[in-house]
Motif scaffolding. Structure first.
Motif, mmCIF file in Angstrom:
data_model
loop_
_atom_site.group_PDB
_atom_site.id
_atom_site.type_symbol
_atom_site.label_atom_id
_atom_site.label_comp_id
_atom_site.label_asym_id
_atom_site.label_seq_id
_atom_site.Cartn_x
_atom_site.Cartn_y
_atom_site.Cartn_z
ATOM 1 N N TYR A 2 0.835 -1.198 0.000
ATOM 2 C CA TYR A 2 0.000 0.000 0.000
ATOM 3 C C TYR A 2 0.871 1.250 0.000
ATOM 4 O O TYR A 2 2.012 1.221 0.458
ATOM 5 N N ALA A 3 0.326 2.338 -0.502
ATOM 6 C CA ALA A 3 1.022 3.618 -0.523
ATOM 7 C C ALA A 3 0.580 4.454 0.674
ATOM 8 O O ALA A 3 -0.533 4.321 1.173
ATOM 9 N N ARG A 4 1.488 5.327 1.103
ATOM 10 C CA ARG A 4 1.185 6.223 2.219
ATOM 11 C C ARG A 4 1.659 7.629 1.877
ATOM 12 O O ARG A 4 2.727 7.814 1.294
ATOM 13 N N LYS A 6 3.450 10.777 2.705
ATOM 14 C CA LYS A 6 4.522 11.084 3.658
ATOM 15 C C LYS A 6 4.593 12.584 3.940
ATOM 16 O O LYS A 6 4.877 12.985 5.057
ATOM 17 N N SER A 36 4.017 2.102 2.336
ATOM 18 C CA SER A 36 3.678 2.272 3.744
ATOM 19 C C SER A 36 4.681 1.579 4.668
ATOM 20 O O SER A 36 4.850 1.986 5.806
ATOM 21 N N GLU A 37 5.393 0.578 4.167
ATOM 22 C CA GLU A 37 6.321 -0.201 4.991
ATOM 23 C C GLU A 37 7.732 0.387 5.054
ATOM 24 O O GLU A 37 8.570 -0.141 5.761
ATOM 25 N N ASN A 82 -5.583 10.666 0.500
ATOM 26 C CA ASN A 82 -5.626 9.425 1.279
ATOM 27 C C ASN A 82 -6.692 8.460 0.767
ATOM 28 O O ASN A 82 -6.476 7.246 0.746
ATOM 29 N N SER A 89 -3.417 -0.360 -4.453
ATOM 30 C CA SER A 89 -2.503 -1.334 -3.858
ATOM 31 C C SER A 89 -1.940 -2.194 -4.976
ATOM 32 O O SER A 89 -2.431 -2.170 -6.099
ATOM 33 N N TRP A 93 5.995 -1.854 -5.350
ATOM 34 C CA TRP A 93 5.881 -0.402 -5.478
ATOM 35 C C TRP A 93 5.699 0.025 -6.934
ATOM 36 O O TRP A 93 4.975 0.963 -7.224
#
Length: 116
Positions: A2-4, A6, A36-37, A82, A89, A93
């Motif tokens: 998943y992307a987050r 930043k 996200s990780e 968001n 997902s 990446w």
């Protein structure tokens, strides 16, 4: 994966401040988005535009890379980003970033790795 989100900023407007007319504006946004990780991030960009500002765009106009908001607000921008990230997902990446680049401008959009 998943992307987050930043970080988020604008070269046109200080974070937290409002444009002169929040109901009639367009503001360039640059978002650092990454897995996200991990700590890494890449820059994705888009313009926030209001309906009143769209009326002033020359016709015809392409709208990829635009987020339409009734009134500009940083909260609204972050909520929209968001929400988009929750829909993107993938197994890695590269897959996630390609999905994001269908909606947002991506710093590596046209990057082609050179074969060695």
């Amino acid at each position: 994966m998943y992307a987050r989100l930043k970080s988020i900023m604008s070269p046109d407007l200080d974070y937290g401040s409002s444009p002169e007319d929040p109901e009639n504006c367009h503001v360039l946004i640059e978002a650092e988005i990454g897995p996200s990780e991990s700590e890494g991030a890449e820059i994705f960009s888009f313009e926030v535009v209001t309906p009143a500002a769209i009326k002033s765009l020359p016709a015809p106009s392409w709208l990829r890379g635009y987020l339409l908001l009734p009134v500009f607000s940083w909260v609204g921008v972050e909520e929209a980003v968001n929400k988009l990230l929750m829909q993107c997902s993938g197994s890695d990446w590269n897959e996630v970033s390609k999905k994001l680049s269908q909606t947002l401008g991506w710093e590596f959009e046209d990057y082609e790795p050179h074969a060695s």
